[in-house]
Design an enzyme around this catalytic site. Structure first.
Site, short mmCIF file in Angstrom:
data_model
loop_
_atom_site.label_atom_id
_atom_site.label_comp_id
_atom_site.label_asym_id
_atom_site.label_seq_id
_atom_site.Cartn_x
_atom_site.Cartn_y
_atom_site.Cartn_z
N HIS A 197 -3.58 -5.17 0.73
CA HIS A 197 -3.01 -5.52 2.02
C HIS A 197 -3.01 -7.03 2.24
O HIS A 197 -3.91 -7.58 2.90
CB HIS A 197 -3.79 -4.84 3.15
CG HIS A 197 -3.49 -3.39 3.32
ND1 HIS A 197 -2.51 -2.92 4.16
CD2 HIS A 197 -4.04 -2.30 2.74
CE1 HIS A 197 -2.47 -1.60 4.10
NE2 HIS A 197 -3.38 -1.20 3.24
N GLU A 219 -1.24 -8.74 4.22
CA GLU A 219 -1.09 -9.09 5.63
C GLU A 219 -2.44 -9.24 6.32
O GLU A 219 -2.57 -9.99 7.30
CB GLU A 219 -0.21 -8.05 6.34
CG GLU A 219 -0.90 -6.77 6.79
CD GLU A 219 -1.20 -5.79 5.68
OE1 GLU A 219 -1.79 -4.73 5.96
OE2 GLU A 219 -0.83 -6.08 4.51
N CYS A 268 0.83 -1.20 0.00
CA CYS A 268 0.00 0.00 0.00
C CYS A 268 0.88 1.26 0.00
O CYS A 268 1.55 1.55 -0.98
CB CYS A 268 -0.98 -0.03 1.16
SG CYS A 268 -2.37 1.13 0.94
#
Length: 251
Positions: free
Chosen positions: A215, A217, A109
């Site tokens: 994202h 994660e 990002c």
């Protein structure tokens, strides 16, 4: 050998944001087999250099703040968020280290945007005021499937992605995007609905450098693509560590 990955605190200005965001990055790295080394943003450059000497890769996380548009030669759009100078300074040190020593680098990002600007690229300062699109790129952390992405043929990212005949969807929490890719960077994924650049990578077979606008994660446990990205990143860090160790063994 323990593989160590440096990542800066996401912001120097919002501890609550760090508290929400940072554990997801560290958890994903640990699940992929690496040890995160969090770089506090108030550390001296000498201390940051000392920490970087112990790591085998660099992860640049997202942030709620934006890069100062003056860095890429533009006046500030009123919709552009304020910069975080402390984060920008540490990112500079991490990027220098990664490129000087050819360490693997993953930007996520805002980290992807930092990579692009550091390589002399530019950004769309605010998607909603810059183009019309039915895609909500600021869908937020609660939405796992915000829009489709398509990988560029023969890109490193396309080879990392698990094979599938179904459309690939990702989450989305950004209002800026890459406008012009930086030096020696190529587009590796985009949103087919509006053409927004969703991933970039270095045009090199010798160094792993990938930036993704979404994202991974946040969806590590639920997305095979997210796990594949982190696994590939850690594998490259392992390979870098082995080469470095071999180079320092006396003849």
């Amino acid at each position: 050998m323990t593989i160590r990955i440096a990542l800066p605190e996401p912001t120097s200005l919002d501890t609550d944001y760090n508290g929400r965001a940072l554990p997801l990055y560290t958890s994903a790295l640990q699940s992929a087999g690496a040890q995160p080394v969090v770089i506090p943003l108030q550390e001296s450059p000498a201390r940051v250099a000392h920490l970087l000497a112990t790591v085998h890769g660099v992860l640049l996380p997202g942030s709620k703040y934006d890069i100062d548009p003056q860095v890429y030669g533009e006046s500030r759009n009123p919709a552009c968020n304020e910069p975080d100078p402390a984060r920008a300074a540490v990112d500079e040190l991490l990027l220098q280290d990664a490129f000087n020593l050819r360490k693997p680098l993953l930007g996520i990002c805002g980290g992807m945007q930092a990579l692009n600007v550091w390589r002399n690229g530019s950004l769309i300062q605010d998607l909603p005021t810059s183009r019309r699109s039915a895609v909500n790129h600021a869908a937020g952390r609660e939405v796992d499937h915000a829009h489709e992405v398509r990988f560029e043929h023969s890109s490193r990212l396309a080879m990392i992605a698990p094979p599938t005949s179904a459309p690939v969807h990702v989450n989305s929490s950004h209002h800026q995007a890459v406008k012009v890719p930086g030096d020696n960077l190529r587009i590796s994924a985009s949103c087919p609905d509006d053409g927004v650049i969703e991933a970039i990578e270095l045009k090199s077979n010798d160094q792993f450098v990938i930036g993704v606008q979404w994202h991974p994660e946040r969806t590590y446990t639920s997305s095979a693509l997210s796990r594949a990205i982190f696994a590939a990143f850690v594998r490259e860090a392992q390979a870098w560590a082995k080469r470095h160790a071999d180079a320092t063994v006396p003849a």
